[in-house]
Design a protein around this motif. Structure first.
Motif, PDB file in Angstrom:
ATOM      1  N   ASP A  19      47.939   9.934  -2.995  1.00 18.10           N
ATOM      2  CA  ASP A  19      48.427   8.699  -2.174  1.00 18.10           C
ATOM      3  C   ASP A  19      47.297   7.875  -2.178  1.00 18.10           C
ATOM      4  O   ASP A  19      46.275   7.988  -1.464  1.00 18.10           O
ATOM      5  CB  ASP A  19      48.841   9.174  -0.854  1.00 18.10           C
ATOM      6  N   ASP A  78      48.412   4.511  -1.186  1.00 16.47           N
ATOM      7  CA  ASP A  78      49.366   3.274  -0.804  1.00 16.47           C
ATOM      8  C   ASP A  78      48.174   2.730   0.500  1.00 16.47           C
ATOM      9  O   ASP A  78      48.579   1.292   0.803  1.00 16.47           O
ATOM     10  CB  ASP A  78      50.482   3.650  -0.306  1.00 16.47           C
ATOM     11  N   TRP A  79      47.476   3.510   1.036  1.00 16.16           N
ATOM     12  CA  TRP A  79      46.699   3.125   2.233  1.00 16.16           C
ATOM     13  C   TRP A  79      45.341   2.417   2.104  1.00 16.16           C
ATOM     14  O   TRP A  79      44.911   1.668   2.897  1.00 16.16           O
ATOM     15  CB  TRP A  79      46.200   4.524   3.123  1.00 16.16           C
TER      16      TRP A  79
END
Length: 157
Positions: A109, A111-112
């Motif tokens: 992930d 996205d952060w």
């Protein structure tokens, strides 16, 4: 501060090198994030800059495989790579055992991630834009890091 902070980070983060032989996990949020434009990072990443998430050491673990030293072999920084695909995975600074600089693109992930600061803009390539909140010609002075970490925490919520 910019009005577009990054989305919330979902811990734990898991990731790997390109071939998957070395895996890492992060259980604590970054202290800050950065893009570095220094010539060393440009060469090691084969790109305009490298990306970094500054993770507390007790929130970072290699969960599979054994990374090897590569890149700069000097006394100040230790760059760790997958021994098979040679992905640059993380960096440990000598005498600063409280954090690990992890390449955020390793994570499943991403996205952060947004670079909060950019360093070594003195050697930035003319086209390289990061959208960072803070820019520094070299590294920020050591006395600035405490304030930057607090500001990053406020920015990320």
């Amino acid at each position: 501060m910019p009005s577009n902070p990054p989305p919330a980070i979902k811990l734990p983060l898991k990731g790997s090198c390109r071939c998957g032989q070395v895996e890492v996990a992060v259980t604590k949020p970054p202290l800050a994030t950065s893009a570095c434009h220094c010539r060393g990072c440009q060469k090691m990443s084969s790109s305009a800059y490298s990306l970094t998430a500054i993770i507390p050491s007790d929130g970072f673990a290699v969960t599979k495989g054994e990374p090897v030293l590569g890149g700069l072999h000097g006394p100040d920084s230790h760059h760790y790579f997958c021994p098979h695909c040679m992905t640059w995975m993380f960096t440990r600074a000598e005498g600063m055992d409280w954090f690990v600089n992890v390449r955020p693109t390793l994570f499943d992930d991403t996205d952060w991630f947004r670079p909060f600061m950019e360093t070594y803009t003195s050697t930035r390539l003319p086209f390289a834009e990061t959208g960072a909140v803070h820019s520094f010609r070299e590294f920020p002075p050591m006395e600035a890091y405490e304030g930057l970490v607090k500001e990053y925490q406020a920015w990320t919520g």
